[in-house]
Structure formats: C-alpha cells, structure tokens
Design a protein around this motif. Structure first.
Motif, mmCIF file in Angstrom:
data_model
loop_
_atom_site.group_PDB
_atom_site.id
_atom_site.type_symbol
_atom_site.label_atom_id
_atom_site.label_comp_id
_atom_site.label_asym_id
_atom_site.label_seq_id
_atom_site.Cartn_x
_atom_site.Cartn_y
_atom_site.Cartn_z
ATOM 1 N N ASN A 132 1.543 1.144 -3.856
ATOM 2 C CA ASN A 132 2.459 1.404 -4.955
ATOM 3 C C ASN A 132 3.579 2.339 -4.506
ATOM 4 O O ASN A 132 3.546 2.887 -3.410
ATOM 5 C CB ASN A 132 1.715 1.927 -6.185
ATOM 6 C CG ASN A 132 1.126 3.299 -5.973
ATOM 7 O OD1 ASN A 132 1.642 4.119 -5.230
ATOM 8 N ND2 ASN A 132 0.019 3.562 -6.643
ATOM 9 N N TRP A 133 4.543 2.515 -5.378
ATOM 10 C CA TRP A 133 5.727 3.278 -4.992
ATOM 11 C C TRP A 133 5.393 4.742 -4.742
ATOM 12 O O TRP A 133 6.024 5.389 -3.913
ATOM 13 C CB TRP A 133 6.832 3.127 -6.030
ATOM 14 C CG TRP A 133 8.115 3.525 -5.409
ATOM 15 C CD1 TRP A 133 8.762 4.709 -5.552
ATOM 16 C CD2 TRP A 133 8.887 2.785 -4.474
ATOM 17 N NE1 TRP A 133 9.893 4.748 -4.767
ATOM 18 C CE2 TRP A 133 9.990 3.561 -4.099
ATOM 19 C CE3 TRP A 133 8.743 1.519 -3.905
ATOM 20 C CZ2 TRP A 133 10.949 3.133 -3.196
ATOM 21 C CZ3 TRP A 133 9.706 1.086 -3.010
ATOM 22 C CH2 TRP A 133 10.785 1.886 -2.651
ATOM 23 N N ASP A 134 4.380 5.290 -5.403
ATOM 24 C CA ASP A 134 3.992 6.676 -5.158
ATOM 25 C C ASP A 134 3.516 6.867 -3.723
ATOM 26 O O ASP A 134 3.801 7.887 -3.097
ATOM 27 C CB ASP A 134 2.899 7.118 -6.134
ATOM 28 C CG ASP A 134 3.403 7.274 -7.553
ATOM 29 O OD1 ASP A 134 4.609 7.589 -7.731
ATOM 30 O OD2 ASP A 134 2.609 7.082 -8.492
ATOM 31 N N VAL A 135 2.804 5.889 -3.195
ATOM 32 C CA VAL A 135 2.344 5.953 -1.803
ATOM 33 C C VAL A 135 3.548 5.871 -0.861
ATOM 34 O O VAL A 135 3.632 6.611 0.116
ATOM 35 C CB VAL A 135 1.333 4.818 -1.504
ATOM 36 C CG1 VAL A 135 0.993 4.758 -0.024
ATOM 37 C CG2 VAL A 135 0.085 4.993 -2.343
ATOM 38 N N ILE A 136 4.470 4.979 -1.169
ATOM 39 C CA ILE A 136 5.672 4.864 -0.347
ATOM 40 C C ILE A 136 6.442 6.183 -0.365
ATOM 41 O O ILE A 136 6.860 6.683 0.680
ATOM 42 C CB ILE A 136 6.558 3.700 -0.826
ATOM 43 C CG1 ILE A 136 5.873 2.375 -0.494
ATOM 44 C CG2 ILE A 136 7.943 3.769 -0.191
ATOM 45 C CD1 ILE A 136 6.555 1.161 -1.057
ATOM 46 N N LYS A 137 6.619 6.742 -1.537
ATOM 47 C CA LYS A 137 7.337 8.014 -1.654
ATOM 48 C C LYS A 137 6.649 9.102 -0.837
ATOM 49 O O LYS A 137 7.305 9.882 -0.152
ATOM 50 C CB LYS A 137 7.440 8.420 -3.125
ATOM 51 C CG LYS A 137 8.259 9.664 -3.344
ATOM 52 C CD LYS A 137 8.413 9.966 -4.812
ATOM 53 C CE LYS A 137 9.234 11.224 -5.027
ATOM 54 N NZ LYS A 137 9.378 11.532 -6.440
ATOM 55 N N GLY A 138 5.340 9.149 -0.894
ATOM 56 C CA GLY A 138 4.584 10.150 -0.148
ATOM 57 C C GLY A 138 4.681 9.983 1.354
ATOM 58 O O GLY A 138 4.512 10.942 2.102
ATOM 59 N N ASN A 139 4.925 8.768 1.810
ATOM 60 C CA ASN A 139 5.008 8.469 3.246
ATOM 61 C C ASN A 139 6.419 8.076 3.665
ATOM 62 O O ASN A 139 6.598 7.348 4.640
ATOM 63 C CB ASN A 139 4.039 7.335 3.598
ATOM 64 C CG ASN A 139 2.610 7.741 3.395
ATOM 65 O OD1 ASN A 139 2.159 8.745 3.910
ATOM 66 N ND2 ASN A 139 1.884 6.965 2.614
ATOM 67 N N TRP A 140 7.412 8.525 2.913
ATOM 68 C CA TRP A 140 8.786 8.084 3.121
ATOM 69 C C TRP A 140 9.266 8.273 4.557
ATOM 70 O O TRP A 140 9.862 7.388 5.146
ATOM 71 C CB TRP A 140 9.719 8.785 2.140
ATOM 72 C CG TRP A 140 11.075 8.193 2.111
ATOM 73 C CD1 TRP A 140 12.215 8.754 2.609
ATOM 74 C CD2 TRP A 140 11.457 6.924 1.566
ATOM 75 N NE1 TRP A 140 13.283 7.919 2.388
ATOM 76 C CE2 TRP A 140 12.840 6.785 1.751
ATOM 77 C CE3 TRP A 140 10.766 5.894 0.942
ATOM 78 C CZ2 TRP A 140 13.538 5.654 1.337
ATOM 79 C CZ3 TRP A 140 11.459 4.782 0.536
ATOM 80 C CH2 TRP A 140 12.830 4.667 0.726
ATOM 81 N N SER A 141 9.019 9.427 5.127
ATOM 82 C CA SER A 141 9.482 9.697 6.494
ATOM 83 C C SER A 141 8.875 8.716 7.492
ATOM 84 O O SER A 141 9.546 8.283 8.426
ATOM 85 C CB SER A 141 9.146 11.129 6.915
ATOM 86 O OG SER A 141 9.879 12.039 6.137
ATOM 87 N N GLN A 142 7.618 8.361 7.280
ATOM 88 C CA GLN A 142 6.957 7.418 8.179
ATOM 89 C C GLN A 142 7.429 5.983 7.966
ATOM 90 O O GLN A 142 7.251 5.132 8.827
ATOM 91 C CB GLN A 142 5.435 7.478 8.001
ATOM 92 C CG GLN A 142 4.821 8.789 8.424
ATOM 93 C CD GLN A 142 4.863 9.850 7.342
ATOM 94 O OE1 GLN A 142 5.422 9.681 6.266
ATOM 95 N NE2 GLN A 142 4.260 10.997 7.639
ATOM 96 N N MET A 143 8.036 5.717 6.817
ATOM 97 C CA MET A 143 8.473 4.363 6.474
ATOM 98 C C MET A 143 9.849 4.025 7.054
ATOM 99 O O MET A 143 10.277 2.889 6.987
ATOM 100 C CB MET A 143 8.552 4.200 4.947
ATOM 101 C CG MET A 143 7.299 4.515 4.194
ATOM 102 S SD MET A 143 6.044 3.274 4.373
ATOM 103 C CE MET A 143 6.830 1.881 3.666
#
Length: 69
Positions: free
Chosen positions: A2-13
């Motif tokens: 979900n987008w919360d996971v993406i937000k939490g891992n933004w730098s790695q993405m």
C-alpha cells in the motif's frame, strides 16, 4: 503493497521509480517525499499528462510492485 509502505520506503524506491519514469530527477523524486498526490502532480507536469492519466500510471506502478513482492 500500500501507499503507506511506499511512503515509508521512499528513499529505497528511487531506483524503481527512475526505471519507470526516467525523466524525473533524484531531487524531484525526493521532493515528492512519498506523498502520492505530490508524486502524481510531478508525473503529470513532467510528462504533460492529464491528472487521471498520471494517476493510472502510478496505480499500475503500485500494482506491479505488489506482483513483484
């Protein structure tokens, strides 16, 4: 994913985002800071898309991340 996971891992993405949207700079990606609306707006502006088209691209990206996980 979900987008919360993406937000939490933004730098790695960043790498995955750049492979999808190669015209975005690292600074632009970091400025979006994992905020979905800001990211959609960035894609919309950079690629000259309608907001709905940018949202579709982001949704497909998210779906592909789910499939890869």
């Amino acid at each position: 994913m979900n987008w919360d996971v993406i937000k939490g891992n933004w730098s790695q993405m960043t790498g995955e985002i750049k492979s999808q949207w190669g015209d975005l700079t690292d600074d632009e990606i970091q400025k979006a800071a994992g905020e979905r609306e800001r990211f959609v707006g960035l894609i919309q502006e950079r690629y000259g898309l309608a907001k709905s088209d940018a949202e579709v691209q982001v949704d497909k990206f998210l779906a592909n991340l789910k499939d890869a996980a």
